[in-house]
Design a protein around this motif. Structure first.
Motif, PDB file in Angstrom:
ATOM      1  N   ILE A   1       0.844  -1.209   0.000  1.00 18.68           N
ATOM      2  CA  ILE A   1       0.000   0.000   0.000  1.00 18.68           C
ATOM      3  C   ILE A   1       0.876   1.255   0.000  1.00 18.68           C
ATOM      4  CG2 ILE A   1      -1.705   1.345   1.308  1.00 18.68           C
ATOM      5  CD1 ILE A   1      -2.778  -1.325   2.431  1.00 18.68           C
ATOM      6  N   PHE A   2       2.014   1.171   0.700  1.00 19.02           N
ATOM      7  CA  PHE A   2       2.866   2.367   0.849  1.00 19.02           C
ATOM      8  C   PHE A   2       4.194   2.223   0.100  1.00 19.02           C
ATOM      9  CE2 PHE A   2       0.060   2.191   4.582  1.00 19.02           C
ATOM     10  CZ  PHE A   2      -0.614   3.390   4.384  1.00 19.02           C
TER      11      PHE A   2
ATOM     12  N   VAL B   1       6.319   5.203  -1.357  1.00 18.25           N
ATOM     13  CA  VAL B   1       5.815   6.433  -0.751  1.00 18.25           C
ATOM     14  C   VAL B   1       6.844   6.918   0.276  1.00 18.25           C
ATOM     15  CG1 VAL B   1       3.956   7.531   0.557  1.00 18.25           C
ATOM     16  CG2 VAL B   1       3.432   5.673  -1.055  1.00 18.25           C
TER      17      VAL B   1
ATOM     18  N   MET C   1       4.380  11.829   3.634  1.00 23.22           N
ATOM     19  CA  MET C   1       3.232  11.532   4.493  1.00 23.22           C
ATOM     20  C   MET C   1       3.195  12.496   5.673  1.00 23.22           C
ATOM     21  SD  MET C   1       2.746   7.393   4.533  1.00 23.22           S
ATOM     22  CE  MET C   1       4.373   6.691   4.496  1.00 23.22           C
TER      23      MET C   1
ATOM     24  N   LEU D   1      -7.510   7.650   3.192  1.00 20.49           N
ATOM     25  CA  LEU D   1      -6.296   7.294   2.439  1.00 20.49           C
ATOM     26  C   LEU D   1      -6.525   7.376   0.926  1.00 20.49           C
ATOM     27  CD1 LEU D   1      -4.904   4.275   4.524  1.00 20.49           C
ATOM     28  CD2 LEU D   1      -3.827   6.522   4.239  1.00 20.49           C
TER      29      LEU D   1
ATOM     30  N   HIS E   1      -5.450  10.571  -1.179  1.00 19.49           N
ATOM     31  CA  HIS E   1      -4.068  10.883  -1.567  1.00 19.49           C
ATOM     32  C   HIS E   1      -3.893  10.631  -3.061  1.00 19.49           C
ATOM     33  CE1 HIS E   1      -2.570  11.666   2.452  1.00 19.49           C
ATOM     34  NE2 HIS E   1      -3.306  10.653   2.859  1.00 19.49           N
TER      35      HIS E   1
ATOM     36  N   THR F   1       2.936  10.430  -2.196  1.00 19.69           N
ATOM     37  CA  THR F   1       1.709   9.948  -1.558  1.00 19.69           C
ATOM     38  C   THR F   1       0.586   9.700  -2.573  1.00 19.69           C
ATOM     39  OG1 THR F   1       1.338  12.267  -1.001  1.00 19.69           O
ATOM     40  CG2 THR F   1       2.024  10.821   0.799  1.00 19.69           C
TER      41      THR F   1
ATOM     42  N   ILE G   1      -0.647   6.166  -2.972  1.00 21.64           N
ATOM     43  CA  ILE G   1      -1.419   5.442  -1.954  1.00 21.64           C
ATOM     44  C   ILE G   1      -2.795   5.033  -2.472  1.00 21.64           C
ATOM     45  CG2 ILE G   1      -2.501   5.607   0.347  1.00 21.64           C
ATOM     46  CD1 ILE G   1      -0.182   7.473   1.172  1.00 21.64           C
TER      47      ILE G   1
ATOM     48  N   GLN H   1      -2.519   2.146  -5.008  1.00 23.65           N
ATOM     49  CA  GLN H   1      -1.946   0.943  -4.389  1.00 23.65           C
ATOM     50  C   GLN H   1      -2.899   0.346  -3.350  1.00 23.65           C
ATOM     51  OE1 GLN H   1       2.753   2.060  -5.171  1.00 23.65           O
ATOM     52  NE2 GLN H   1       2.038   2.111  -3.076  1.00 23.65           N
ATOM     53  N   LEU H   2      -3.664   1.198  -2.675  1.00 21.30           N
ATOM     54  CA  LEU H   2      -4.655   0.706  -1.723  1.00 21.30           C
ATOM     55  C   LEU H   2      -5.765  -0.041  -2.462  1.00 21.30           C
ATOM     56  CD1 LEU H   2      -5.885   0.495   1.090  1.00 21.30           C
ATOM     57  CD2 LEU H   2      -6.707   2.846   0.865  1.00 21.30           C
TER      58      LEU H   2
END
Lengths: 201, 209
Positions: free
Chosen positions: B115-116, B119, B124, B177, B180, B187, B190, B193-194
């Motif tokens: 997820i990150f 990044v 962040m 989230l 972003h 960021t 995010i 990717q989330l």
């Protein structure tokens, strides 16, 4: 002391702000928004409508809030207002500059438009200074208390649109205090709520 | 990408969220409904529910059994915000961090997680040079066996819980989230990717069956 009711949205920032004891002591009732249409409000002196309310419920509540104001009630509205529900509403959305204080020669762009108003015995301009999400352009006869340098209204009193009083501000201290961000918002509420309860409006 | 619309986005209907309604990223990847439709909506077609930081938690508390049942079907729940009512299984109530200096807002990665990935933690921690937007507290203690992804100094902010229920919960003690995106910094990764993680998580769960 005026009897103040707050419409409570059930979101986390409103939960914190309006349950904080130093603010809750000024609040006669928190009216959960989904129950608002069924809740009597005419025995309250002030109805506070926080920022970031659910659009559907807000527009359903509009008629009841206006009827309350017509009967002499005081209505307070916080925050940006993208939906038409205030009397003679003229809202201008602006980009939020939350980093202005990091810039060289930092100026918030806010000015006191009515320094003689009793509110400013309770708060200072710096207590109302964090950032803005836009401005209002109130109708003639309304009184701007806090303005931007270009004359937009950040807070105004409207005693002409209805039989009551509207205290309308683009500022959203309920959100920022309730989400643990922007210390000025705490100083604003520390003064604003006592003024609402006891001050000259 | 059409299968990605099986993520349910409960719209709190608040002023700050108005642009999400017409944003292409949200429209293409989520089914948006007003938060107060949650008790009426059939959750069967949905694989994931996203609960936003402006959500009415009093309402969710009334309908917590519906959320628990959804998770018991092995599905995914994402919550970004400050929990003050016990509607999310296993999640502790939010505690704010005591802030003495902007360095108290420093975000760190506990593990490298998809997820990150890529990044930068500086991105962040800071937004236009201002710290504190990303997270300001914790839901501690986190459930046992939870996978902590991000921390503020001394406290977890972001975790994944696959043990409390048969489903998966991603809990982030901060703002949305998925917001972003389009800020021209790392960021921005995010949100996409989330989204990918939600589908990978569901695929891996299907693989377990």
């Amino acid at each position: 002391m005026r009897k103040i009711a707050v419409i409570y949205s059930g979101n986390a920032s409103h939960y914190r702000t309006f349950n904080e004891p130093k603010y809750n002591q000024y609040l006669a009732e928190l009216i959960y928004f989904p129950n608002f249409l069924e809740t009597p409000i005419n025995h309250f002196d002030v109805l506070l409508v926080p920022s970031q309310m659910n659009e559907t419920l807000l527009l359903q509540a509009k008629e009841k809030i206006h009827a309350y104001a017509e009967q002499g009630g005081i209505v307070v509205a916080f925050g940006p207002q993208p939906w038409e529900w205030l009397p003679n509403q003229k809202w201008e959305e602006r980009e939020t500059n939350f980093w202005w204080w990091k810039e060289k020669g930092a100026k918030s762009g806010l000015v006191l438009a009515a320094p003689e108003n009793d509110l400013f015995n309770y708060i200072t301009l710096s207590d109302a200074t964090w950032h803005q999400h836009g401005v209002f352009w109130p109708i003639a006869g309304a009184k701007t208390l806090i303005a931007t340098e270009d004359g937009g209204s950040v807070m105004y009193l409207d005693k002409v649109s209805t039989g009551g009083t509207w205290i309308i501000t683009t500022l959203d201290p309920d959100y920022h205090f309730g989400s643990y961000f922007m210390p000025a918002t705490e100083r604003f509420l520390d003064g604003f709520l006592p003024w609402l309860a006891n001050g000259e409006i | 990408m059409t299968q990605l619309r099986d993520i349910l986005y409960l719209d709190p209907g608040h002023a700050f969220g108005i642009q999400n309604r017409t944003n292409s990223f949200i429209q293409e990847n989520f089914t948006q409904i007003d938060q107060y439709m949650f008790d009426k909506v059939d959750l069967e077609p949905f694989k994931c529910i996203f609960f936003h930081d402006f959500i009415d938690q009093e309402y969710l508390y009334i309908h917590k059994e519906k959320i628990a049942s959804f998770l018991e079907e092995g599905k995914v729940v994402i919550f970004c915000g400050h929990l003050f009512k016990k509607w999310l299984p296993g999640c502790s109530l939010f505690t704010p961090k005591t802030i003495n200096s902007f360095t108290d807002y420093t975000i760190s990665k506990v593990i490298e997680h998809p997820i990150f990935e890529g990044v930068d933690t500086e991105d962040m921690t800071f937004n236009k040079g201002v710290a504190g937007f990303f997270a300001r507290g914790t839901h501690s203690p986190v459930p046992s066996h939870a996978e902590v992804l991000l921390t503020l100094p001394g406290m977890p902010t972001t975790y994944i819980d696959r043990n409390t229920t048969k489903g998966t919960m991603l809990v982030h003690a901060g703002r949305d989230l998925f917001s972003h995106r389009m800020q021209n910094k790392s960021t921005d990764r995010i949100s996409t990717q989330l989204l990918q993680w939600v589908h990978d998580e569901l695929d891996s769960k299907r693989g377990e069956k």
